[in-house]
Design a protein around this motif. Structure first.
Motif, short mmCIF file in Angstrom:
data_model
loop_
_atom_site.label_atom_id
_atom_site.label_comp_id
_atom_site.label_asym_id
_atom_site.label_seq_id
_atom_site.Cartn_x
_atom_site.Cartn_y
_atom_site.Cartn_z
N ALA A 51 0.87 -1.18 0.00
CA ALA A 51 0.00 0.00 0.00
C ALA A 51 0.90 1.22 0.00
N ALA A 52 0.57 2.20 -0.83
CA ALA A 52 1.33 3.44 -0.90
C ALA A 52 0.35 4.60 -0.85
N GLY A 53 0.66 5.61 -0.05
CA GLY A 53 -0.31 6.68 0.11
C GLY A 53 0.32 8.04 0.34
N VAL A 54 -0.53 9.05 0.26
CA VAL A 54 -0.15 10.42 0.54
C VAL A 54 -1.14 10.99 1.54
N SER A 55 -0.65 11.76 2.51
CA SER A 55 -1.49 12.33 3.56
C SER A 55 -1.30 13.83 3.61
N TYR A 56 -2.32 14.49 4.12
CA TYR A 56 -2.25 15.94 4.34
C TYR A 56 -3.02 16.27 5.60
N ALA A 57 -2.46 17.12 6.43
CA ALA A 57 -3.13 17.54 7.66
C ALA A 57 -2.78 18.98 7.97
N ARG A 58 -3.69 19.61 8.70
CA ARG A 58 -3.47 21.01 9.05
C ARG A 58 -4.19 21.34 10.36
N ARG A 59 -3.56 22.21 11.13
CA ARG A 59 -4.22 22.74 12.33
C ARG A 59 -5.18 23.85 11.90
N LEU A 60 -6.47 23.65 12.13
CA LEU A 60 -7.44 24.69 11.83
C LEU A 60 -7.50 25.73 12.93
N THR A 61 -7.25 25.30 14.15
CA THR A 61 -7.12 26.19 15.30
C THR A 61 -6.01 25.63 16.17
N ASP A 62 -5.73 26.29 17.28
CA ASP A 62 -4.70 25.79 18.19
C ASP A 62 -5.12 24.47 18.84
N TRP A 63 -6.42 24.16 18.81
CA TRP A 63 -6.90 22.98 19.52
C TRP A 63 -7.60 21.97 18.63
N PHE A 64 -7.62 22.22 17.33
CA PHE A 64 -8.31 21.29 16.43
C PHE A 64 -7.50 21.07 15.15
N SER A 65 -7.30 19.79 14.79
CA SER A 65 -6.58 19.42 13.57
C SER A 65 -7.42 18.47 12.75
N TYR A 82 -3.12 3.71 -2.57
CA TYR A 82 -3.22 2.64 -3.57
C TYR A 82 -2.88 1.32 -2.88
N ILE A 83 -3.64 0.27 -3.19
CA ILE A 83 -3.47 -1.03 -2.54
C ILE A 83 -3.34 -2.12 -3.59
N ASN A 84 -2.42 -3.05 -3.39
CA ASN A 84 -2.28 -4.18 -4.31
C ASN A 84 -1.90 -5.43 -3.52
N GLU A 85 -2.57 -6.53 -3.84
CA GLU A 85 -2.22 -7.83 -3.29
C GLU A 85 -1.99 -8.79 -4.44
N SER A 87 0.59 -15.50 -10.22
CA SER A 87 0.41 -14.63 -11.38
C SER A 87 -0.91 -13.86 -11.36
N SER A 88 -1.53 -13.77 -10.20
CA SER A 88 -2.79 -13.05 -10.07
C SER A 88 -2.67 -11.95 -9.03
N ASN A 89 -3.51 -10.92 -9.14
CA ASN A 89 -3.44 -9.83 -8.19
C ASN A 89 -4.78 -9.12 -8.10
N ALA A 90 -4.92 -8.29 -7.07
CA ALA A 90 -6.10 -7.47 -6.86
C ALA A 90 -5.64 -6.06 -6.51
N THR A 91 -6.38 -5.07 -7.00
CA THR A 91 -6.01 -3.67 -6.80
C THR A 91 -7.19 -2.90 -6.23
N GLY A 92 -6.89 -1.94 -5.37
CA GLY A 92 -7.94 -1.10 -4.80
C GLY A 92 -7.40 0.26 -4.40
N PHE A 93 -8.32 1.17 -4.05
CA PHE A 93 -7.98 2.52 -3.60
C PHE A 93 -8.82 2.84 -2.37
N ALA A 94 -8.26 3.65 -1.48
CA ALA A 94 -8.98 3.95 -0.24
C ALA A 94 -8.69 5.37 0.23
N PHE A 95 -9.67 5.93 0.96
CA PHE A 95 -9.54 7.22 1.61
C PHE A 95 -9.55 7.01 3.12
#
Length: 342
Positions: free
Chosen positions: A139-153, A160-163, A167-175
């Protein structure tokens, strides 16, 4: 803004309570999801605290536990984690978190599960054919985060996911999405997140190729190629909520207590608990926890671990962490992590 954020927290809690009350909770659906490796925990520090890390999530492993956590990382951080999992399975996790002033924190991560090649067997060669095949997941991914206030993020990930097997495989995507909230009570934090919300996965490949005569009584071609169809399976969706409390916080020592509740789509609800004591300005730490409280027929038990934080210079810090996990009848995995803050 404050009202909207508080309402969001109420909604998250209400959703969890609602899911818990569903009649379907008596049906665990164990073994009915694909890419189950996505549920194997990463990061020795988090694992040693019983896997109760949703409301802590303050290192690069937060991209697994709660992506909102990387918003609290103030230095570039690279992490590598290795787990000697059950049944001679190896799980590796690598992550890079890059805080950018005025933008937020961007993260990249990669997870791989591997094992030794296995020998093929047939009905006529049950002791092996001399041919081998491989099995693995990534699985390979990208993340993003930000502090909206001093007390809340707020943070999210896309991956991307692959198993594969032979000679066979399955692919998927996730949030994934997560939040962190520092409550008005000193030392008390709340975190929540949903992981692995995405597509179904279906095995395809040359291993499913067969030769079939689709109409033997009509004189058709007896050497037609066809592919066997397999079922589509959901990803291991999981809803987590967690709390952390720091009753002791001084320059010399810290005591952190944590608890997580989780609602997976392929098992019953359970609770993880743990704690961490650190001393000498966080130079050394000892940890412990217990996993899967309330889960029937669980094989998982207590966890233990320790950590060392070594500052090489004012801007360069190296961290080593180790975790031991007790699992009945399936072996006792060890987990190692190294992080570099630069």
């Amino acid at each position: 803004m404050k009202t909207r954020i508080q309402n969001m927290g109420v909604i998250v809690i209400a959703v969890f309570i609602g899911l818990h009350s569903l009649d379907a909770q008596t049906i665990t659906k164990v073994g009915t999801t694909a890419a189950k490796f996505l549920s194997i925990p990463v990061g020795a520090r988090a694992i040693s605290m019983g896997g109760a890390f949703t409301a802590v999530a303050n290192d690069a492993s937060a991209m697994f536990w709660n992506p909102a956590g990387i918003a609290g990382i103030y230095q570039n951080e690279a992490m590598f984690s290795h787990s000697s999992w059950i049944a001679d399975i190896n799980l590796n996790f690598a992550a890079l978190a890059l805080p950018i002033e005025g933008v937020g924190t961007i993260g990249l991560y990669f997870t791989s599960m591997s094992m030794d090649d296995m020998e093929k067997t047939t009905e006529l060669n049950q002791d092996g054919t001399g041919q081998f095949f491989s099995v693995g997941s990534i699985a390979a991914g990208v993340s993003y985060a930000r502090r909206l206030t001093d007390w809340f993020s707020l943070g999210g990930s896309f991956k991307y996911i692959n198993e594969h097997i032979s000679s066979s495989n399955a692919t998927g995507f996730a949030f994934e999405i997560g939040t962190l909230f520092a409550t008005p009570f000193h030392g008390l934090k709340f975190g929540a997140g949903i992981s692995n919300f995405g597509t179904k996965m279906q095995i395809r490949g040359d291993d499913l190729l067969i030769v079939k005569d689709i109409s033997p009584n009509a004189g058709s071609n007896s050497n037609l190629n066809g592919f066997l169809g397999t079922e589509q399976f959901d990803l291991p969706l999981n809803l987590r909520i967690g709390f952390s409390y720091e009753p002791i916080s001084t320059e010399d020592q810290h005591l952190l207590l944590v608890a997580d509740a989780q609602h997976p789509n392929d098992n019953s609800e359970s609770v993880n608990i743990g704690g961490e004591y650190s001393a000498f300005n966080n130079t050394i730490a000892v940890r412990g926890g217990y996993k899967a409280l309330g889960l029937k027929e669980s094989e998982e038990r207590f966890t233990l671990g320790a950590g060392l934080r070594y500052p090489i210079s004012e801007t360069l810090i190296v961290k080593f962490d180790y975790a031991y996990q007790k699992i009945d009848r399936l072996g006792n995995p060890s987990h190692f992590s190294i992080s570099i803050l630069f």
